[in-house]
Design an enzyme around this catalytic site. Structure first.
Site, PDB file in Angstrom:
ATOM      1  N   ASP A 180       0.867  -1.173   0.000  1.00  0.00           N
ATOM      2  CA  ASP A 180       0.000   0.000   0.000  1.00  0.00           C
ATOM      3  C   ASP A 180       0.910   1.231   0.000  1.00  0.00           C
ATOM      4  O   ASP A 180       1.332   1.668   1.057  1.00  0.00           O
ATOM      5  CB  ASP A 180      -0.897  -0.049   1.245  1.00  0.00           C
ATOM      6  CG  ASP A 180      -1.777   1.168   1.416  1.00  0.00           C
ATOM      7  OD1 ASP A 180      -1.912   1.951   0.463  1.00  0.00           O
ATOM      8  OD2 ASP A 180      -2.307   1.352   2.527  1.00  0.00           O
ATOM      9  N   GLU A 213      -0.896  10.237   0.819  1.00  0.00           N
ATOM     10  CA  GLU A 213      -2.225   9.638   0.905  1.00  0.00           C
ATOM     11  C   GLU A 213      -2.516   9.135   2.306  1.00  0.00           C
ATOM     12  O   GLU A 213      -3.638   9.249   2.805  1.00  0.00           O
ATOM     13  CB  GLU A 213      -2.332   8.488  -0.105  1.00  0.00           C
ATOM     14  CG  GLU A 213      -3.745   7.923  -0.267  1.00  0.00           C
ATOM     15  CD  GLU A 213      -4.057   6.735   0.636  1.00  0.00           C
ATOM     16  OE1 GLU A 213      -5.180   6.215   0.570  1.00  0.00           O
ATOM     17  OE2 GLU A 213      -3.161   6.324   1.420  1.00  0.00           O
ATOM     18  N   GLU A 236      -4.885   0.934  -5.982  1.00  0.00           N
ATOM     19  CA  GLU A 236      -4.658   0.905  -4.543  1.00  0.00           C
ATOM     20  C   GLU A 236      -4.328  -0.501  -4.066  1.00  0.00           C
ATOM     21  O   GLU A 236      -4.949  -1.469  -4.521  1.00  0.00           O
ATOM     22  CB  GLU A 236      -5.912   1.405  -3.812  1.00  0.00           C
ATOM     23  CG  GLU A 236      -5.797   1.483  -2.307  1.00  0.00           C
ATOM     24  CD  GLU A 236      -4.747   2.447  -1.816  1.00  0.00           C
ATOM     25  OE1 GLU A 236      -3.574   2.034  -1.738  1.00  0.00           O
ATOM     26  OE2 GLU A 236      -5.078   3.609  -1.503  1.00  0.00           O
TER      27      GLU A 236
END
Length: 356
Positions: A180, A213, A236
């Site tokens: 991630d 993010e 993602e």
């Protein structure tokens, strides 16, 4: 496939705490050196932004370059380091883990998040999780002077997990930190290469590699205004739930394909966009799974409400144990996300985008 695995290894092993994504950006620029590259003040990287054709729609390929990490808050008298979190950590996943600190000279200093041995714990301490503020990082020093003067650690130095990428070719499973969202970075890079190699010109495709993010989708808010896309595809590394849910209860399983996100904490996906993507996936035989999440969010949360609204397709690569030091993901799910993005891009035009 070997080249893709090697690229993922390089991307995931790279240091990239929120706000400190520079090394990741350099890796990306080397991979897509056939397109223009620009960096902005918030540390977003734009690939191909300067080559847009005003006669055709623009598609943003969004992903974020940062990973969950920490930052030095204080150096204590005994040499230990107090820290703040950067991103959504759970305190149970942090003690006794290896980390690396980057000092202002660019040197990497290895350390361990402290954990009190059970021999010294009170009964109350044994029966509760520690508070994040109770944890420190130990780099082996015993005084403030050693930590500061010998290792150059200062307040504000960024920290990330100290983990190296591993690939198990028997089962096609990868293990690393930062899936991630370095998996999203890899997907964006591969789609940009495919657009060039296949001579796709029906749309402009711009890589929007967003910063920060993990601390509030900050880079994406800037990128949406900068790129001004007509359509956005958001990649993602998305939470997998197949390690604690079984059968049909699991909607984020490894090896079951790319995740199409219906809802999360920041966005309800446009059903017309989802139908468009599902029809293409069905036609092309691309595996996918539908997910609905009560919590969490992606950069799509910023794109879909930017200016007059942008249609967004979120493509997730299922990732076990997200926001911890060690995550698992399937290479097949990543290639499914790449394939679906390419096929969607091939079908887009002004009229289709307007119909969303």
């Amino acid at each position: 496939m070997k080249e893709l695995i090697n690229m993922i290894e390089e991307l995931t092993n790279t240091f990239g705490a929120p706000g400190f994504e520079d090394e990741v950006m350099e890796k990306i620029k080397k991979e897509v050196n056939f397109l223009s590259a620009e960096r902005d003040s918030i540390n977003n990287l734009y690939i191909g932004l300067g080559e847009k054709d005003s006669a055709v729609p623009t598609v943003a390929l969004d992903c974020h370059t940062d990973e969950v990490g920490f930052i030095v808050e204080n150096i204590n008298r005994n040499g230990s380091i107090s820290f703040l979190t950067l991103g959504g950590w759970h305190v149970g996943n942090v003690p006794a883990s290896a980390v690396v600190i980057k000092n202002n000279k660019g040197e990497y200093i290895k350390g361990v998040v402290t954990s009190k041995p059970p021999h010294f714990m009170t009964d109350e301490e044994k029966n509760r999780l520690p508070k994040m503020s109770e944890l420190t990082i130990d780099i082996g020093t015993s005084s403030y002077e050693e930590t500061v003067e010998l290792y150059g650690i200062e307040v504000g130095n960024p920290i990330v997990p100290d983990v190296s990428f591993v690939y198990d070719e028997k089962i096609g499973i990868m293990r690393a930190k930062a899936f991630d969202n370095r998996l999203g970075c890899a997907a964006s890079i591969e789609v940009l290469k495919a657009v060039k190699n296949n001579g796709i010109k029906n749309v402009n495709v711009v890589g929007a590699f967003a910063s920060q993010e993990e601390v509030g989708l900050r880079g994406a808010q800037v990128a949406a205004y900068r790129v001004k896309p007509d359509f956005a595809i958001v990649f993602e590394g998305s939470p997998a739930d197949d390690s604690f849910k079984e059968g049909t209860a699991s909607h984020g399983a490894l090896k079951k394909g790319v995740q199409l996100r219906v809802v999360d904490g920041a966005m309800i996906s446009n059903p017309r966009v989802l139908k468009f993507a599902r029809d293409i996936a069905d036609k092309k035989g691309i595996k996918y799974q539908m997910i609905a999440r009560e919590k969490g969010s992606t950069n799509g949360g910023k794109y879909h409400i930017s200016e007059t609204g942008i249609p967004v397709l979120v493509l997730g690569i299922p990732t076990r144990y997200i926001h911890t030091h060690y995550s698992y993901a399937s290479i097949d799910d990543l290639t499914a996300a790449i394939s679906l993005a390419v096929e969607v891009i091939k079908e887009l035009n002004k009229d289709i985008i307007k119909s969303f």
